[in-house]
Structures are given as structure tokens and as C-alpha cells.
Design a protein around this motif. Structure first.
Motif, PDB file in Angstrom:
ATOM      1  N   GLY A 289      36.481  -9.769  -2.018  1.00 47.42           N
ATOM      2  CA  GLY A 289      37.040  -8.909  -0.818  1.00 47.42           C
ATOM      3  C   GLY A 289      36.521  -9.453   0.573  1.00 47.42           C
ATOM      4  N   VAL A 290      36.252 -10.892   0.555  1.00 44.59           N
ATOM      5  CA  VAL A 290      35.679 -11.343   1.841  1.00 44.59           C
ATOM      6  C   VAL A 290      36.851 -11.639   2.668  1.00 44.59           C
ATOM      7  CG1 VAL A 290      34.384 -13.345   3.071  1.00 44.59           C
ATOM      8  CG2 VAL A 290      33.588 -12.128   0.714  1.00 44.59           C
ATOM      9  N   ARG A 291      36.847 -11.458   3.840  1.00 37.08           N
ATOM     10  CA  ARG A 291      37.824 -11.840   4.846  1.00 37.08           C
ATOM     11  C   ARG A 291      37.292 -12.693   6.129  1.00 37.08           C
ATOM     12  NH1 ARG A 291      40.298  -9.610   9.613  1.00 37.08           N
ATOM     13  NH2 ARG A 291      42.561 -10.204   9.933  1.00 37.08           N
ATOM     14  N   ILE A 292      37.820 -13.822   6.291  1.00 36.02           N
ATOM     15  CA  ILE A 292      37.209 -14.909   7.132  1.00 36.02           C
ATOM     16  C   ILE A 292      38.565 -14.980   8.359  1.00 36.02           C
ATOM     17  CG2 ILE A 292      36.200 -17.173   7.915  1.00 36.02           C
ATOM     18  CD1 ILE A 292      35.041 -16.866   4.915  1.00 36.02           C
ATOM     19  N   ALA A 293      38.239 -14.403   9.513  1.00 36.51           N
ATOM     20  CA  ALA A 293      39.541 -14.412  10.351  1.00 36.51           C
ATOM     21  C   ALA A 293      39.096 -14.744  11.721  1.00 36.51           C
ATOM     22  CB  ALA A 293      40.326 -13.190  10.296  1.00 36.51           C
ATOM     23  N   ASP A 294      39.892 -15.569  12.451  1.00 35.17           N
ATOM     24  CA  ASP A 294      40.061 -15.722  13.866  1.00 35.17           C
ATOM     25  C   ASP A 294      38.706 -16.199  14.525  1.00 35.17           C
ATOM     26  OD1 ASP A 294      42.668 -14.540  14.275  1.00 35.17           O
ATOM     27  OD2 ASP A 294      41.970 -12.759  14.075  1.00 35.17           O
ATOM     28  N   ASN A 295      37.958 -16.905  13.728  1.00 36.38           N
ATOM     29  CA  ASN A 295      36.989 -17.457  14.245  1.00 36.38           C
ATOM     30  C   ASN A 295      37.166 -18.897  14.753  1.00 36.38           C
ATOM     31  OD1 ASN A 295      34.522 -15.704  12.805  1.00 36.38           O
ATOM     32  ND2 ASN A 295      36.003 -16.364  11.213  1.00 36.38           N
ATOM     33  N   LEU A 296      36.192 -19.246  15.899  1.00 38.46           N
ATOM     34  CA  LEU A 296      36.369 -20.648  16.632  1.00 38.46           C
ATOM     35  C   LEU A 296      35.030 -21.448  16.223  1.00 38.46           C
ATOM     36  CD1 LEU A 296      37.621 -22.770  18.699  1.00 38.46           C
ATOM     37  CD2 LEU A 296      36.689 -21.210  20.445  1.00 38.46           C
ATOM     38  N   PHE A 297      35.162 -22.638  15.774  1.00 37.70           N
ATOM     39  CA  PHE A 297      34.451 -23.518  15.495  1.00 37.70           C
ATOM     40  C   PHE A 297      34.382 -24.679  16.470  1.00 37.70           C
ATOM     41  CE2 PHE A 297      35.446 -21.453  11.545  1.00 37.70           C
ATOM     42  CZ  PHE A 297      34.117 -21.072  10.909  1.00 37.70           C
ATOM     43  N   ARG A 298      33.302 -25.167  17.202  1.00 37.84           N
ATOM     44  CA  ARG A 298      33.353 -26.138  18.296  1.00 37.84           C
ATOM     45  C   ARG A 298      32.316 -27.193  17.785  1.00 37.84           C
ATOM     46  NH1 ARG A 298      36.175 -26.379  22.992  1.00 37.84           N
ATOM     47  NH2 ARG A 298      36.760 -24.089  22.938  1.00 37.84           N
ATOM     48  N   ASN A 299      32.491 -28.456  17.930  1.00 38.50           N
ATOM     49  CA  ASN A 299      31.666 -29.520  17.832  1.00 38.50           C
ATOM     50  C   ASN A 299      30.424 -29.208  16.854  1.00 38.50           C
ATOM     51  OD1 ASN A 299      32.817 -30.680  20.366  1.00 38.50           O
ATOM     52  ND2 ASN A 299      31.544 -29.577  21.584  1.00 38.50           N
ATOM     53  N   VAL A 300      31.023 -28.900  15.740  1.00 38.62           N
ATOM     54  CA  VAL A 300      30.189 -28.586  14.483  1.00 38.62           C
ATOM     55  C   VAL A 300      30.099 -30.042  13.509  1.00 38.62           C
ATOM     56  CG1 VAL A 300      30.616 -26.202  14.466  1.00 38.62           C
ATOM     57  CG2 VAL A 300      31.850 -27.642  13.160  1.00 38.62           C
TER      58      VAL A 300
END
Length: 593
Positions: free
Chosen positions: A513-524
Motif C-alpha cells: 500500500g505505498v503511493r508515490i505521487a506528484d514528485n519532481l526529480f531534477r538533475n538527479v
């Protein structure tokens, strides 16, 4: 008659002189007496006059200032600095309820660390010499961090250097011994060398023990022989607002700024029934983790019907109370404590080989238990075998809030509690961002209902690689359970900003039940991944790496200008390819500006 401006100037001059005299007098006041009298008289408030108070523990004591059995009391200490003369606990609250501390600053003279510059490296790389900075203690402390002289922060690429030994070679040079330390160091690197308490002393700066509903506002810790702020046992429910664990000003005779605040973790709460609220706090340059909420960790040594011998694995673990539970996971059987008593490990009867395992174990290994041992009788049954790890879900710091804090620290946020929120924090340059894990080999736990949202993570994963560890991500859920009996349930990771992390972004092991939503990853993922997790098969080129988990949702995430070492959106070797493709559709790659 004198002109009014001259009269005013003379008035101000006299006022400043009187204030200076009063300041000196106040700095000689007996804070312990002021507080003890207020407690005895049940006063609602005590005001400590501003000033620098050079304090020593009472004769034979281990604490500079103690507040015991206080309730419904406000201690106002704005403008007050407690300058501790021994490396032992600065201030302790014991068995208190609804006490508020405002404005105190804690520091040490002598400091709990020293610092300097690497000036020599052995040809075989087995030792380095550190020339100590002027004004800092001339003592051979051995807990070393290598520091980049430009950023004045922990050096990227530094491995774990614990277990080093040190000695003085001359009046102002410390030689630090550890295999391979010369490979990690370069001439001109800076170094901090810290220590815990003096022999016979007690660790930590500010401690809160067996207390409830405490409030700490605008409290600052500049140095500490252990943790900066440590809370344990009791009901909990404390609030920490605008508190700081940060380096203080240079000591007398020094020209260089301090490289360290607390010697160990900045802030920790352990084994309380209700977790803390931590808001608008600042943590910088502590010796280890930034902040953590810790559960208990016990090992079963012997079982006889409903009775068992249990040992704590950590020195800060507290005994369970009657009516509390012992479990192995979120859905495991439980033993309800009917009675308990402390026992001496040397005097209890153990099965064949058990005592030998304890004697042979290193502190971090499964059988590496502390001296805290007790006999527990369960209410109905004790369904756990010898060698089983247990925890107490009733003293897990559940219900915590960590909000709007600023962290520029080499350590992580470590979570072992449920029903919590981590939001709005600025988290920079840690070896990890947020880790939810039982942490130690063999340790077990269960965490549910945690939300990680609206945080800013920058620059994590660049030192202290650990190939043996599953805690490889900027955010890690690193459990030891199975798919059918996961360690974690119902975790939300949403609306966070990630920049310049090394290795995977998110690692999920044993979760449902893990929810990963609406994250921003930049220059990773722009540099070669560190080897953390390699022994467990964790792919350092995966944005999200998953194992032994179920019911995962990924939606609305963006990756802007990923680096050369970004290889795949999601790696989940146990899942069907169609399932992985569905998850990857929730991640959009934007390679341009």
C-alpha cells in the motif's frame, strides 16, 4: 543646564553600566536553586536572569542542571547560556509533566570535539596527522569526520571511519589510526574529532526522561557529549518548536569557525507512548543522524512456558510496562505483559550455547545485547522462541509530526514509528534523506500510516556507502518482512522535490500500500552510483527500486534532466513486466529545459 542630548547620553551610559553590573551578578546566580525552589513552591513560572552561567555538576554528580518532578511550570531562559564545565549531561528533565522551557542555549567549555587540518598521511595509508586549529582542545579524540575545506561540510566520498584510534604526537597534532584512512583523506582536508562523555559522565546535552506533555521553544544546543537533545521513556507527547542543534561561535583563542555541533545525533525520541511534534527547528553539522523516532528492540534469551528472559539490544531501550505488548510485526501474535522484573544476565539460566553467542557477538550483531535484561511473564502465552527479536508497539513514538524544519546535516531522518507526518522540510546533504527501517541486523518492526510530503531533498547519498544495507535510497523503506507479512503498510510519498541525489531515489522493501505521487526529480543521478545496497542486488541506476512488496501506486511524477547514470524508472524483479510498465507510466521524463 546641560543640553538635553548630553543628559540623554549620560542617562544611557549610566543605564548601560548598571545593566552590565546586573548582567555579571545574574551570571553568578544559582540556576539550580531558582528552579528547585519554584518546583517546591509549585510556582507557575520561574525567570532565569540573562547571562552566561559557567556551571559544574554537583559534587559526584553527572548532570549540570536537573529538573525533577516538576509539573505545570514555565522556565523562562531568554538570553541565558549554560556553559558546561565538564563533558557530561548539561540539563535533564526527569518525571516531569507539562513543563515549558523557553530560550536556553547550551554550550561546553571545553568543547566536546576538536578540529584541524590533515597535514601528513602515512605511506601505507594506515594513519593521518591532524594539526589542530588554534583555540580548540588539545586532546586525541578519535571519532573522525573528514571535511571539505571549501564547503566546510563532510567530504563527498568519505567512507565510514568509526573504530579509529588516536594519540597525540606533539602538543597540537593528533595521529588517527585506521586501516585505509589515508585513502579517504587528502592533504589539506579538514577534520573534526569528537568524543562522548568524560569517564564517569553521562552522555547528551539536553535530556527528557519519563516525562509527558513537555514543550521546548527557542532552545539551542551548540555542543554535546552525545546527542544534542534526547527524549526517552514516559508518555511523551513533547513539542519542540524553533529549537536548534547548530555549531556555536569559535572558542576563546580560535580564528576558525566550528565544524561540528553535537558529537552524535542531533535529536532523538525513543520508546515513548506518544511521538513528538518537531516544528521550525534547525539542525546543522551534527556528528550523526539529524532526527529519529526509535522503537524498542529486544532479543529473547530463554523461554519457560509463559515466562521469558528478554534483553534489550540498545542502551536507551526501556522495559515494557504491565499491559503493554511484545510483537514481531504488524500482524504477528503478541505477548501481553502481566509482570516483569530486572535480572542479572550472569545469574539467569540460559540454554546451551546462548551465553557463548552473547559473549562472541559484536555490538551491532543479532546477539549483541545490552546489560538491560529482564524476566517477563505473559498474560496468556509467550509465543516466541529463543533468538527472536521483538519490539513494543505501545512504545514506538507513534503519532509524530516533523514539519517545516531546516536540516543541513550529514545524517538522515530515521523513522521506526507509525501514524506520522514528515512535511515541508528542507533536507540537504545527508547520506540519506528519510529512512524508515528497523535499522540493525536481525531487528524487526512494523510501521504504518506515514506521510512524506512537500519536502525538499538536495545532495543526498554522497558518502558513507554501505553495500550490505538496504537503506540505499534518498527515501528508503527497508524492511525484513515478506510479501505476505510486510514490514510497512500505507505509506504516502507525495509532492516532494528531489535534486542531485546519488544512487536510487526511492527504495521499497517489504511494503504494502505505498503511493508515490506528484514528485519532481531534477538533475538527479549524475555521478557514478555509490555501492550502498549492492550486496542485496539494489540497482543504483533505478529511480525506484522495489522488492517483496505489493499494492504499489505510482502516478504524476516528473524527472527533469536526469543524469547519465539514470537507467530505468522502476526496477521490480519479482513483478510481471506489464505491472512494471503500468507503474512506469506514472513517471514522465523531461530531458530538455
Amino acid at each position: 543646564m546641560l543640553p538635553w542630548r548630553l543628559k540623554f547620553c549620560r542617562f544611557v551610559s549610566v543605564l548601560c553600566t548598571v545593566a552590565g553590573i546586573l548582567g555579571n551578578i545574574r551570571a553568578e546566580a544559582d540556576i539550580q536553586t531558582l528552579i528547585s525552589n519554584a518546583i517546591r513552591q509549585k510556582a507557575p513560572e520561574v525567570v532565569i536572569p540573562p547571562g552566561v552561567y559557567k556551571v559544574q555538576p554537583a559534587s559526584g554528580g553527572r548532570v549540570h542542571l536537573q529538573v525533577k518532578d516538576a509539573s505545570n511550570l514555565t522556565i523562562k531562559a531568554e538570553g541565558v547560556t549554560l556553559l558546561c564545565g565538564k563533558r557530561t549531561m548539561a540539563m535533564e528533565f526527569v518525571s516531569c509533566k507539562n513543563v515549558r522551557l523557553q530560550g536556553l542555549t547550551i554550550d561546553y567549555e571545553p568543547l566536546c570535539f576538536t578540529q584541524g587540518e590533515v597535514v601528513r598521511i602515512a605511506d601505507d595509508r594506515s594513519w593521518i596527522d591532524v594539526q589542530l586549529d588554534a583555540g580548540y582542545p588539545r586532546e586525541p579524540f578519535s571519532r573522525i569526520d573528514l571535511i571539505d575545506r571549501v564547503t566546510r561540510f563532510r567530504k563527498r566520498g568519505m567512507p565510514f571511519l568509526w573504530g579509529a584510534k588516536a594519540e597525540m604526537v606533539g602538543e597540537s597534532t593528533v595521529r588517527v589510526f585506521r586501516d585505509g584512512i589515508g585513502k579517504a583523506a587528502a592533504l589539506g582536508d579538514l577534520a573534526s574529532l569528537s568524543t562522548g562523555p568524560d569517564p564517569g559522565g553521562a552522555p547528551h546535552g539536553l535530556t527528557i526522561t519519563a516525562s509527558s506533555d513537555m514543550t521546548f521553544e527557542d532552545v539551542t544546543v551548540h555542543s554535546a557529549p552525545g546527542f544534542g537533545i534526547f527524549e526517552s521513556a514516559g508518555q511523551g507527547g513533547s513539542t519542540f518548536r524553533r529549537c536548534s542543534v547548530t555549531p556555536g561561535p569559535p572558542p576563546t583563542g580560535a580564528t576558525s569557525e566550528r565544524l561540528l555541533s553535537s558529537s552524535w545525533d542531533a535529536m532523538m525520541t525513543a520508546a515513548v507512548r506518544k511521538g513528538p511534534i518537531v516544528e521550525d527547528c534547525r539542525i546543522e553539522k551534527a556528528g550523526d543522524d539529524s532526527w529519529s523516532v526509535q522503537s524498542t528492540d529486544y532479543l529473547v534469551l530463554a523461554v519457560d512456558g509463559t515466562r521469558a528472559i528478554i534483553a534489550s539490544r540498545q542502551p536507551y531501550d526501556v522495559f515494557p510496562q504491565v499491559g503493554e505488548r511484545l510483537v514481531t510485526g504488524l500482524t504477528s501474535p503478541e505477548a501481553v505483559v502481566a509482570s516483569l522484573r530486572p535480572v542479572n544476565l550472569d545469574q539467569v539460566s540460559l540454554g546451551a550455547g546462548t551465553r557463548d553467542k552473547i559473549k562472541a557477538a559484536k555490538p551491532w550483531e543479532v546477539w549483541g545485547v545490552s546489560a538491560k535484561v529482564f524476566e517477563v511473564t505473559a498474560k496468556d502465552s509467550f509465543p516466541f522462541p529463543v533468538g527472536q527479536n521483538l519490539y513494543n508497539p505501545d512504545r514506538q513514538c507513534n503519532g509524530f509530526v516533523f514539519r517545516n524544519n531546516h536540516l543541513h546535516n550529514s545524517g538522515r531522518i530515521l523513522i521506526k514509528a507509525s501514524d506520522g507526518v514528515i512535511e515541508g522540510n528542507d533536507i540537504k546533504d545527508g547520506h540519506a534523506g528519510v529512512t524508515i527501517a528497523p535499522e540493525y541486523p536481525g531487528a524487526i518492526g512494523g510501521v504504518r500510516n506515514v506521510v512524506i510530503r512537500n519536502n525538499r531533498f538536495v545532495g543526498t547519498g554522497y558518502f558513507c556507502p554501505a553495500p550490505w544495507s538496504g537503506q540505499a535510497g534518498c527515501i528508503s523503506l527497508s524492511g525484513q518482512g515478506s510479501i505476505d507479512a510486510p514490514t510497512f503498510r500505507d505509506i504516502v510519498i507525495e509532492k516532494n522535490y528531489f535534486e542531485d541525489f546519488n544512487g536510487p531515489g526511492i527504495v521499497i522493501v517489504s511494503a504494502a500500500g505505498v503511493r508515490i505521487a506528484d514528485n519532481l526529480f531534477r538533475n538527479v543521478m549524475s555521478e557514478t552510483p555509490n555501492p550502498t545496497g549492492q550486496d542485496l542486488g539494489i540497482d543504483g541506476g533505478a529511480l525506484i527500486w522495489v522488492s517483496r512488496s505489493s499494492d504499489l501506486t505510482i502516478t504524476g511524477n516528473r524527472v527533469v534532466r536526469p543524469g547519465a547514470f539514470f537507467r530505468q524508472k522502476v526496477v521490480w524483479n519479482e513483478a510481471e513486466s506489464d505491472s512494471v510498465a503500468t507503474l512506469e507510466s506514472g513517471i514522465v521524463i523531461e530531458r530538455g529545459d
